[in-house]
Enzyme design. Sequence first.
Site, PDB file in Angstrom:
ATOM      1  N   ARG A 240       7.953  21.431   6.347  1.00 42.57           N
ATOM      2  CA  ARG A 240       7.391  22.694   6.805  1.00 42.57           C
ATOM      3  C   ARG A 240       6.098  22.973   6.046  1.00 42.57           C
ATOM      4  O   ARG A 240       5.949  22.593   4.876  1.00 42.57           O
ATOM      5  CB  ARG A 240       8.383  23.856   6.571  1.00 42.57           C
ATOM      6  CG  ARG A 240       9.748  23.678   7.227  1.00 42.57           C
ATOM      7  CD  ARG A 240       9.662  23.404   8.722  1.00 42.57           C
ATOM      8  NE  ARG A 240       8.971  24.418   9.480  1.00 42.57           N
ATOM      9  CZ  ARG A 240       9.568  25.417  10.131  1.00 42.57           C
ATOM     10  NH1 ARG A 240      10.884  25.542  10.108  1.00 42.57           N
ATOM     11  NH2 ARG A 240       8.857  26.286  10.819  1.00 42.57           N
ATOM     12  N   HIS A 332      11.077 -26.849  26.950  1.00 38.84           N
ATOM     13  CA  HIS A 332      10.233 -25.660  26.848  1.00 38.84           C
ATOM     14  C   HIS A 332      10.244 -25.189  25.395  1.00 38.84           C
ATOM     15  O   HIS A 332      10.988 -25.717  24.562  1.00 38.84           O
ATOM     16  CB  HIS A 332      10.722 -24.536  27.780  1.00 38.84           C
ATOM     17  CG  HIS A 332      12.089 -24.017  27.441  1.00 38.84           C
ATOM     18  ND1 HIS A 332      13.255 -24.591  27.908  1.00 38.84           N
ATOM     19  CD2 HIS A 332      12.484 -22.976  26.662  1.00 38.84           C
ATOM     20  CE1 HIS A 332      14.309 -23.942  27.448  1.00 38.84           C
ATOM     21  NE2 HIS A 332      13.865 -22.956  26.674  1.00 38.84           N
ATOM     22  N   LYS A 475      13.770 -14.323 -16.541  1.00 37.17           N
ATOM     23  CA  LYS A 475      13.150 -13.066 -16.120  1.00 37.17           C
ATOM     24  C   LYS A 475      11.986 -12.780 -17.070  1.00 37.17           C
ATOM     25  O   LYS A 475      12.185 -12.627 -18.272  1.00 37.17           O
ATOM     26  CB  LYS A 475      14.146 -11.907 -16.139  1.00 37.17           C
ATOM     27  CG  LYS A 475      13.532 -10.634 -15.573  1.00 37.17           C
ATOM     28  CD  LYS A 475      14.507  -9.492 -15.565  1.00 37.17           C
ATOM     29  CE  LYS A 475      13.877  -8.289 -14.873  1.00 37.17           C
ATOM     30  NZ  LYS A 475      12.547  -7.945 -15.359  1.00 37.17           N
TER      31      LYS A 475
END
Length: 751
Positions: A240, A332, A475
């Site tokens: 809003r 195809h 990591k």
Amino acid sequence: MKFQVDGRSLNVTSLDKVLYPSTGTTKADVMHYYLSVAEVMIPQVTRRPVTRKRWPDGVEGESFFRKDLEESAPEWVTVGEIEHSTSVNRYPLVDAPSTLAWFAQVAALELHTPQWRFAPDGSHANPDRMVLDLDPGPGVTMAQTAQVALWCREILDGMGMECVPVTSGSKGIHLYAALDGTYNSDTVAKVAKALARGLEEDYPDRVTSVMKKTSREGKVFLDWSQNNGSKTTVAPYSLRGRERPMVAAPRTWEEIEDPALKHLDLEEVLARVDDGIDPMAPLGAPVVDRLATYRSMRDPRKTAEPVPQEAPMPRDGEPIFVIQEHHARRLHWDVRIEHEGVLVSWAVPKGPPEDPKENRLAVQTEDHPVEYATFEGTIAKGEYGAGEMSIWDSGTVEIEKWREGKEVVAVFRGSGGPRRYALIHTNGKNWLMKLMAKQPSSQPKSLTPMLATMGSAGDLTLGEKDGVRYEFEMKWDGYRILAFVDGGKVTLRSRAGKDYTHLFPHANEIAEVLGGDGVLDGELVALDEQGRPNFSLLHAADREGSDAELRYMAFDVLEVGGRSMVGEAYTGRREALEALEETEHVAIPPRFTGSFETAEQASRTLGLEGVMAKRADSVYTPGERSRAWLKLKTQLHQEVVVVGVRTGKRAVSSLLVAVPNADGELTYAGRVGTGFSAAQLRDIEKKLRAAERKTPPIEVPDSDAKDAWWVTPKFVAEVQVAGKTGGGSLRQASWRGWREDKEPADVRWEV
């Protein structure tokens, strides 16, 4: 700058422009909101014409309603036409998150829709819902409005119509009841009017059905008129244009009965959606099973093809394509493009054209499941499409235009380099496939990094019991970076799209490693005196331009030698990566194919953050957070969102931080008071003062709120910790640096 959403390219500008000054909410925040609620909002607005209320200069500036589609709208925006007495208006229709992102770009904060949808043939269908707008007059409280909503519910229940309440984000409450489409708008409006007048007769001192404002003092105006076919209501989940970013938020009836009922803002609704709360779901557009035809043509007991039993749902990440060479009754090529959760498919007898002057016949066939993108093998004799199927090309696809049933323009980024094709409908199932004269750069600009999920050794054990095989990597403690080489030019880009090329003076070595154009995924790290990654050194290099020793740790290859690797399994990508040669500043760290325990011990020995476990058969899914990659930490680092600053002898004594809880709600996580240098403190104060706000964005204990000033929660940092207390606070948190490559929505508990 260009922004990629569900395969569509959107030009975005001024993302830092503040649209809600009282909360510091920017255009970027609005765009993030609409993309985050897209999954629950789109079913409510799809195929409804959208009237936009725009605030180009923010909610403190002028606003205006816009019905007709803006001339500047992207070509891919789907359109519905409404014929008025003097003109024909072209309204945008929301069929994908990208359209919501475009609304945010043009500061269309409020989205208003009618109670009807367009039918597949473009005509106006009968309304599929009835709405009652409860508008409180002067002197009426929220609780009193809620009581009227409960009275309305009783009447609707008696009519056999369940309804869903929506707190409007402005003053009142909207009630939505589902309809079966039998009755037109005039009939529905008459029923709503009769209900309003009946309630007015029962409660004359509390309810009015009269629009005249002088009749509303101390009463709730029950507005039935929004069921008129030409009227609109603010859409569920719409923002809003108020002082603060409030939302038209679907609620439960238990919430309506709560005396403390209040309207919800953007952050509160985001938390609800993250938690899976969507009371409006029953009124969403029905899920169309686009695989029903495909499924009816195949017996899963006889064919090797994937035959999923559930209706498809759109997945996260970049859309994909596949072209399969099909030796059936006649040779195809099957061209398949991912769109709305399926692979939309065409059979091309002579294969995709290679000359812009040549058009090829393409016969549209049934939609296929996304899983079909990796299918190769034999379709058994006697089954539909019997014969040999092999993958001719595959990769990601950037959809530039999708006019349903009429035209598709897309860039295929596969092994032969990027190709822009158009598919144009002619008649029946027949289309023409054309190679466009204007072709794109070879650089896959739409790629974003695949994301990992936090995991544990237990997750690996469960996966291995199901036959899943993992391989392991270290990591690395740095910035996650995609490295693009295009025409010899190297560009380093973070997950958020920030250009980090300037930070790595040896970027040209990436072109040497690839031997030409291509894309690597990896981590940019700074090494300390022991040769170990040090995030603080990297952050200092980023902020202050220090002479830190930098390395690019390449752990994945997404394109090499003109061939896209995105659709290939992890093991195939790693083999291609390991075939490349390292340079002095670009490393290809080894993978561990043995046990997790071996990889974990190596991580501890090297003093690294932890281990990445990756499924050996997993394809690369750009932009998607996947459990195919698990992050298992051996050192305790935690990303946090800064919400405030405590002062003392220093201008910044400590930072007050938060982390989203299991419900997605930003929750206080304690203080960070050590690990700063004097220069860092000066930088931190300057950065946070620019985002200062008057009130705390979350609840903070009084003991920590003393002498604090508050910050809009939009900056992410990383801290080193000794653990987490039973009360949910960080233990011995020490500053490591800003994570400018992350957004608050990316933060998860990791300790």
